[in-house]
Scaffold this motif. Structure first.
Motif, PDB file in Angstrom:
ATOM      1  N   LEU A 333     -45.643  27.263 120.328  1.00 21.56           N
ATOM      2  CA  LEU A 333     -46.613  26.628 119.438  1.00 21.56           C
ATOM      3  C   LEU A 333     -47.571  27.676 118.876  1.00 21.56           C
ATOM      4  O   LEU A 333     -47.895  27.661 117.682  1.00 21.56           O
ATOM      5  CB  LEU A 333     -47.400  25.539 120.187  1.00 21.56           C
ATOM      6  N   GLU A 334     -47.992  28.598 119.721  1.00 23.16           N
ATOM      7  CA  GLU A 334     -48.907  29.648 119.277  1.00 23.16           C
ATOM      8  C   GLU A 334     -48.259  30.495 118.173  1.00 23.16           C
ATOM      9  O   GLU A 334     -48.885  30.780 117.157  1.00 23.16           O
ATOM     10  CB  GLU A 334     -49.304  30.521 120.477  1.00 23.16           C
ATOM     11  N   LEU A 336     -45.891  29.635 116.089  1.00 26.38           N
ATOM     12  CA  LEU A 336     -45.777  28.856 114.853  1.00 26.38           C
ATOM     13  C   LEU A 336     -47.126  28.738 114.151  1.00 26.38           C
ATOM     14  O   LEU A 336     -47.217  28.845 112.929  1.00 26.38           O
ATOM     15  CB  LEU A 336     -45.204  27.464 115.147  1.00 26.38           C
ATOM     16  N   ARG A 337     -48.177  28.531 114.934  1.00 26.90           N
ATOM     17  CA  ARG A 337     -49.518  28.443 114.328  1.00 26.90           C
ATOM     18  C   ARG A 337     -49.920  29.766 113.681  1.00 26.90           C
ATOM     19  O   ARG A 337     -50.587  29.787 112.647  1.00 26.90           O
ATOM     20  CB  ARG A 337     -50.541  28.045 115.391  1.00 26.90           C
ATOM     21  N   LEU A 338     -49.534  30.868 114.305  1.00 27.05           N
ATOM     22  CA  LEU A 338     -49.917  32.179 113.788  1.00 27.05           C
ATOM     23  C   LEU A 338     -49.174  32.554 112.506  1.00 27.05           C
ATOM     24  O   LEU A 338     -49.686  33.317 111.687  1.00 27.05           O
ATOM     25  CB  LEU A 338     -49.673  33.263 114.852  1.00 27.05           C
ATOM     26  N   ILE A 339     -47.955  32.049 112.343  1.00 26.66           N
ATOM     27  CA  ILE A 339     -47.175  32.460 111.158  1.00 26.66           C
ATOM     28  C   ILE A 339     -47.158  31.390 110.067  1.00 26.66           C
ATOM     29  O   ILE A 339     -46.740  31.658 108.943  1.00 26.66           O
ATOM     30  CB  ILE A 339     -45.713  32.834 111.510  1.00 26.66           C
ATOM     31  N   GLU A 340     -47.629  30.193 110.371  1.00 28.41           N
ATOM     32  CA  GLU A 340     -47.554  29.094 109.404  1.00 28.41           C
ATOM     33  C   GLU A 340     -48.287  29.455 108.113  1.00 28.41           C
ATOM     34  O   GLU A 340     -49.462  29.813 108.138  1.00 28.41           O
ATOM     35  CB  GLU A 340     -48.166  27.821 110.010  1.00 28.41           C
TER      36      GLU A 340
END
Lengths: 342, 141
Positions: A333-334, A336-340
């Protein structure tokens, strides 16, 4: 592998008697931590006569096998790395002696440093309020000291993992993560998305490869009320991009539940970066920090999967390792949040 | 509720979930709060936590797996077999392969893949660590 303290004490005294040419006494031997891969003992040693006579407060590390990453150092190389660090004015427990064969296993005696290592306590306990103010700058300055050690002079390429010449450190890390994920055998699309992002945003290689600690964070440092006492756990040392070490202590998983404070759950990273910049006479690039935060999160996610496999394969049955298999999703999840949207 | 596969055999009470809850409670209250060895205490808490994962998986696992399959079938445009688990495994492997091959780098397929993967990770965390999920969601970046 059952091993009684009495058995270990006798073996240790015999070796040290021969090495010091003196009567020796090992006391207060007790197990601090132990798994199938490594044991950590605490002990007091007195040497009666000769050049090394005196009393020593020591820890004994004994290597038993099993590794989290394929290129982790064995104890002998880790000991060498600690000697270089000690000679370079890095704060760490003095590496006293390496014993290649103590009851069939390599072992090392290190000086014992008093202080706290448990991350949750460093982040929460009132005792460390002053330490929390000082730690970021102390750790930034200390990291600069490690990074400026002359790799060529110490021939570190000969015994430390490093990217082959045709690879940048980032690409080399990505390559290894890809292979490692294949070995794990379980599909992880979130990590694959992270890896694609890393490929597509790869920064240029740094001018020089530097010596990296490899696991530089709260949890691997000894802390007292005044802050940093010493740096532990050198087994992931390798040569690479300084941003790898610089971003590692910022990972959410090293904030010990205090997520709002990016540097180890104790502060924002400003003091850490400023101290590093001052000590190394460089200016840091926030985009590179972000890149390596993503890479390090993917790396630690894969590390968790590896630990779970050590349990699943029967190599090292361990409930904590098993549970890491289910913690991987936190890092996914981290990532995905960082690259979104970036 | 009797249609759920894990409840096909009629067993006496307590149910599987009630037994797990009882063991988790035992580990937390009678073991973790009474042992003085802090490493053992930590492991007892890890064990209790692992059991709460199993509890949530028994409760939600089947529903989440079916939802994941439905999304994957649409995303990869394939037809379902009669084995939900095998479907999800095959399609997830295929998805991972396509992402690595660079086939989901851009455009609408990237967006659809990203949305599916994020939803799946959130659902894994609903089982593995709902507190963490809540903490991260409340954070404003």
């Amino acid at each position: 592998m059952p091993l009684s303290p009495a058995e270990l004490q006798t073996a240790l005294e015999n070796q040290l008697r021969a090495l010091t040419q003196s009567e020796v006494r090992v006391e207060n031997l007790r197990l601090l931590a132990g798994g199938a891969s490594q044991q950590l003992w605490s002990l007091d040693l007195s040497v009666a006569s000769g050049e090394t006579s005196g009393n020593y407060r020591l820890v004994l590390r004994r290597q038993l096998g099993g590794k989290i990453y394929r290129d982790a150092l064995d104890l002998e190389r880790e000991f060498r790395v600690m000697q270089i660090a000690y000679a370079s004015d890095v704060s760490l427990p003095y590496p006293q002696i390496f014993l290649p064969d103590l009851l069939g296993r390599p072992a090392a005696l290190l000086h014992r440093k008093e202080g706290e290592t448990i991350g949750r306590r460093i982040v929460r306990d009132a005792t460390f309020e002053n330490a929390r103010k000082r730690l970021p700058a102390q750790m930034g300055e200390m990291l600069a000291r490690i990074h400026r050690v002359n790799v060529e002079r110490h021939n570190m390429r000969l015994f430390l993992p490093h990217p082959p010449v045709e690879y940048s450190p980032a690409r080399w890390e990505i390559k290894q993560l890809e292979h490692n994920l294949e070995d794990v055998g379980e599909p992880h699309p979130a990590l694959e998305l992270g890896i694609r992002w890393l490929h597509r945003n790869e920064p240029p290689a740094p001018k020089n490869l530097v010596w990296l600690h490899g696991d530089y964070r709260i949890g691997n440092v000894v802390v007292n009320q005044d802050g940093l006492v010493s740096i532990l756990d050198w087994e992931f040392s390798h040569l690479g991009d300084p941003y790898q070490d610089l971003s590692w202590p910022l990972l959410r998983d090293w904030r010990f539940g205090n997520d709002a404070l990016q540097f180890g759950g104790i502060a924002q990273p400003d003091d850490f970066f400023a101290a590093y910049e001052r000590a190394s006479n460089t200016t840091l690039d926030p985009a590179r920090v972000h890149y390596w935060i993503v890479l390090n999160n993917v790396r630690w996610a894969v590390g968790m999967l590896n630990q779970a496999r050590r349990h699943l394969s029967g190599e090292e049955p361990n409930l904590e390792f098993a549970s890491l298999g289910r913690r991987c999703a936190e890092l996914e999840l981290e990532v995905l949040r960082l690259i979104e949207g970036r | 509720m009797y249609a759920e596969p894990w409840e096909n055999n009629m067993q006496d009470q307590p149910t599987d979930r009630e037994l797990i809850t009882a063991v988790a409670h035992f580990l937390q209250t009678e073991i973790a709060s009474n042992v003085t060895d802090h490493r053992l205490k930590f492991r007892a808490l890890v064990a209790a936590n692992v059991l709460t994962i199993v509890e949530r998986e028994l409760e939600m696992g089947e529903t989440l797996l079916r939802a994941e399959r439905a999304r994957l079938l649409k995303l990869l445009d394939v037809t379902a077999s009669d084995d939900v688990y095998a479907d999800v495994e095959h399609m997830t492997r295929e998805l991972a392969r396509r992402i690595r091959a660079g086939q989901a780098d851009d455009g609408p397929f990237h967006d659809a893949v990203f949305a599916h993967v994020k939803q799946t990770v959130i659902e894994k965390l609903q089982v593995a660590n709902p507190k963490y999920l809540e903490r991260v969601r409340q954070e404003t970046r």
